[in-house]
Design an enzyme around this catalytic site. Structure first.
Site, short mmCIF file in Angstrom:
data_model
loop_
_atom_site.label_atom_id
_atom_site.label_comp_id
_atom_site.label_asym_id
_atom_site.label_seq_id
_atom_site.Cartn_x
_atom_site.Cartn_y
_atom_site.Cartn_z
N GLU A 286 1.21 16.70 37.38
CA GLU A 286 2.14 17.02 38.48
C GLU A 286 1.30 17.51 39.66
O GLU A 286 0.57 18.48 39.53
CB GLU A 286 3.15 18.08 38.02
N CYS A 320 4.46 23.64 46.00
CA CYS A 320 4.33 22.18 46.04
C CYS A 320 5.57 21.57 46.69
O CYS A 320 5.51 20.52 47.30
CB CYS A 320 4.16 21.64 44.63
P1 NAP Z 1 -6.22 22.61 41.78
O1 NAP Z 1 -7.34 23.08 42.59
O2 NAP Z 1 -6.07 21.16 41.55
O3 NAP Z 1 -6.33 23.38 40.38
C1 NAP Z 1 -5.36 23.24 39.37
C2 NAP Z 1 -5.99 23.57 38.04
O4 NAP Z 1 -6.98 22.59 37.73
C3 NAP Z 1 -6.70 24.92 38.02
O5 NAP Z 1 -6.50 25.53 36.77
C4 NAP Z 1 -8.14 24.51 38.20
O6 NAP Z 1 -9.06 25.44 37.73
C5 NAP Z 1 -8.18 23.25 37.39
N1 NAP Z 1 -9.33 22.38 37.66
C6 NAP Z 1 -10.09 22.29 38.77
N2 NAP Z 1 -11.04 21.35 38.61
C7 NAP Z 1 -10.88 20.84 37.37
C8 NAP Z 1 -11.55 19.83 36.62
N3 NAP Z 1 -12.59 19.16 37.10
N4 NAP Z 1 -11.10 19.57 35.38
C9 NAP Z 1 -10.04 20.23 34.86
N5 NAP Z 1 -9.38 21.20 35.53
C10 NAP Z 1 -9.79 21.49 36.76
O7 NAP Z 1 -4.82 23.11 42.37
P2 NAP Z 1 -4.40 24.56 42.81
O8 NAP Z 1 -5.08 24.91 44.07
O9 NAP Z 1 -4.53 25.49 41.65
O10 NAP Z 1 -2.82 24.39 43.07
C11 NAP Z 1 -2.29 23.90 44.25
C12 NAP Z 1 -1.92 22.45 44.08
O11 NAP Z 1 -1.00 22.31 43.01
C13 NAP Z 1 -1.20 21.88 45.30
O12 NAP Z 1 -1.68 20.59 45.53
C14 NAP Z 1 0.25 21.87 44.86
O13 NAP Z 1 1.06 20.93 45.55
C15 NAP Z 1 0.12 21.53 43.42
N6 NAP Z 1 1.30 21.92 42.65
C16 NAP Z 1 2.12 20.93 42.19
C17 NAP Z 1 3.27 21.25 41.49
C18 NAP Z 1 4.19 20.18 40.98
O14 NAP Z 1 5.06 20.49 40.16
N7 NAP Z 1 4.05 18.95 41.41
C19 NAP Z 1 3.57 22.60 41.25
C20 NAP Z 1 2.70 23.58 41.73
C21 NAP Z 1 1.57 23.22 42.42
P3 NAP Z 1 -9.85 26.42 38.73
O15 NAP Z 1 -8.82 27.29 39.34
O16 NAP Z 1 -10.77 27.13 37.83
O17 NAP Z 1 -10.54 25.54 39.72
#
Ligand code: NAP
Length: 515
Positions: A286, A320
């Site tokens: 997501e 999001c």
């Molecule tokens: P993110 O930077 O993509 O991180 C999400 C998760 O992925 C974190 O736990 C992060 O860990 C981990 N991660 C990072 N690099 C990774 C890798 N190479 N392999 C596996 N996991 C990895 O996103 P965010 O900044 O936390 O959240 C914001 C984003 O989430 C926005 O784009 C928002 O739109 C989206 N979002 C979507 C929804 C939905 O339902 N569609 C809901 C909420 C948020 P680290 O923190 O340790 O880097």
């Protein structure tokens, strides 16, 4: 007999008793900041040499907690423990597994104020936003608990003479649960509980921006007596341990919520079959959004302006589902823009410990810089009509920012900013507004404000997004009522909080016995 699911009620902080309870909770949590949290593998608490810290985005020198940075060795160890545990846990009856969710929900309910206080400090949520997050976590637990019981019941099949047939939903295996920081308790709890209530075992890797909230869920699960090894807690930087977690041959599925860039990377890596791997990994991803609200000319402008402002600037635009594009019909464009600016001016910003602040900080320095950079881009692409500046001080505060006269192709109309920046786009007619709304690679939420019933009907078929709202804001989905998930690059449309969700954590086994 389990009662019918009902959404958890929000706390009314205007009630003096609730206000006092929250103030007390904030004081208590303040005393607990800076503690160390261990990795938990098979119930064993492990400390590593390397650590990392979680900071308060309102006060960047304040440490929320100290976490262990696991190496690839601990990640592999956690997967192996979860793999072994799966053999027994997968055979437990659904009733027993669901009971852990109901118990966790009940403990969470008793600790609502304190859990909300943790969110105020760790991710800069206002009181109401933090309470909404905890309420949603409770909803996920209550809803998925009931759903697991439903899936465990008899499934309808066509009768075939001379045979006794049944269909059972069985678990998949070890799941890597990778949530974001922006709904640090609700999404993390939802993806974790959906995984284990269906009989899977879990490696939970919280976001590095909200690991303490993850540790709080682990404390609750421990209190409910969830058997050791069912959920294993491996906080750590995704960029360091993520690939090991995703690519391990014993990882069966990945439940991810986060950015498009990371989601696509996980999807690609998970699709590569590793040595000794005997399944195709399932990926629930997501991802982001670039959500639009269309404001038609025939509408109550006050309601629409309030809806756009709440959708764009609630939790600093870091949802999001947030509205980052207002697509406004030409006939009312100037008037509506004035109304947005008027409302922008009334927004109070500051530490969310103070409940009079509507907007708090953005999550971290990287986001702070990226958002300010987008504002500079926006200034060139259109006209800055409100905000645009950082607020000096100890936190990552940015004014609510409105940029007008943006074209639908502009970068700030196409790329997810994930902060308090609203692009306002003019449309000459309703059809053009729909085309603009559909013109990005995303398709998460959307909204239309109109009194024209033909336009409402058209939007229902033409507006391509997973969660479409009519004459209301585009944020604030309720578990059960608004199953949530997006189209296109917004993700795999898993519809969290809906009746299809648990299917994604199971596989169906058909059993046919000759009579
Ligand atoms: P993110 O930077 O993509 O991180 C999400 C998760 O992925 C974190 O736990 C992060 O860990 C981990 N991660 C990072 N690099 C990774 C890798 N190479 N392999 C596996 N996991 C990895 O996103 P965010 O900044 O936390 O959240 C914001 C984003 O989430 C926005 O784009 C928002 O739109 C989206 N979002 C979507 C929804 C939905 O339902 N569609 C809901 C909420 C948020 P680290 O923190 O340790 O880097």
């Amino acid at each position: 007999m389990v009662e019918e699911f009902k959404n958890e009620k929000f706390i009314d902080f205007l009630v003096p008793e609730n206000h006092q309870k929250m103030e007390l909770a904030l004081k208590e949590v303040k005393q607990e900041l800076g503690k160390e949290y261990e990795i938990i593998i098979g119930g064993k608490k492990i400390k590593t040499k390397e650590k990392f810290q979680s900071y308060n985005p309102s006060n960047k020198d304040e440490v929320i907690g100290i976490l262990q940075q696991p190496s690839h060795k601990e990640v592999r160890q956690a997967i192996e423990v979860a793999f072994e545990k799966f053999k027994g846990w997968s055979k437990e009856p659904a009733e027993k597994r669901a009971e852990y969710l109901f118990k966790t929900a009940s403990i969470m309910r008793e600790n609502k104020f304190k859990l909300s206080a943790w969110l105020v400090y760790e991710v800069g949520k206002s009181w109401a936003e933090a309470d909404g997050d905890i309420a949603e976590a409770i909803d996920f637990l209550e809803f998925y608990g009931r759903e697991a019981l439903r899936y465990a019941g008899p499934q309808p099949l066509t009768k075939i003479p001379g045979e006794k047939n049944e269909l059972k939903y069985i678990p998949l295996g070890v799941g890597a649960v990778i949530p974001p920081w922006n709904f640090p308790m609700s999404i993390l709890t939802g993806m974790t509980s959906a995984s284990f209530v269906t009989g899977n075992t879990v490696i939970l890797k919280p976001s590095s921006d909200s690991p303490v909230t993850g540790a709080k869920l682990m404390e609750l699960l421990e209190e409910t007596g969830l058997p050791e090894g069912v959920v294993n807690f491996v906080p750590g930087r995704g960029s360091v341990i993520g690939d090991t977690l995703v690519s391990h041959p014993h990882t069966r599925f990945i439940a991810f919520t986060g950015s498009m860039a990371v989601g696509l990377h996980i999807n690609e890596l998970a699709s590569k079959v590793q040595q000794e791997q005997i399944w195709i990994k399932r990926v629930l991803a997501e991802m982001g959004g670039k959500n639009a609200i269309i404001v038609d000319e025939d509408v109550n402008l006050t309601t629409a302006a309030d809806g756009v402002i709440a959708s764009a600037f609630g939790y600093q635009g870091q949802k999001c589902s947030a509205c980052s594009r207002a697509v406004v019909l030409e006939a009312i464009y100037n008037k509506f823009l004035d109304m947005l600016v008027e409302r922008g001016k009334q927004i109070k910003i500051g530490s969310p410990v103070d409940p009079t602040n509507y907007m708090g900080p953005v999550i971290n320095e990287r986001a702070f810089k990226a958002i300010l950079n987008y504002i500079e881009i926006g200034k060139k692409e259109g006209h800055l009509v409100y905000g645009g500046k950082a607020i000096p001080g100890p936190g990552y505060f940015i004014e609510p920012t409105i940029v007008a006269d943006i074209t639908s192709e502009a970068r700030i109309a196409q790329e997810e900013i994930f902060g308090p920046v609203l692009a306002v786009i003019k449309a000459s007619n309703f059809d053009e507004a729909l085309t603009i709304a559909n013109s990005t690679m995303y398709g998460l939420t959307g909204s239309v404000y109109t009194n024209n019933s033909a336009h409402l009907e058209k939007a229902k078929t033409v507006f391509h997004c997973g969660n479409l709202y009519l004459n209301r804001k585009c944020t604030g989905a309720f578990v059960g009522g608004h199953p949530f998930g997006g189209f296109n690059m917004s993700g795999t449309d898993s519809k969290a909080g809906g009746r299809d969700y648990l299917l994604l954590f199971t596989q169906a086994k058909a059993i046919s016995e000759a009579l």
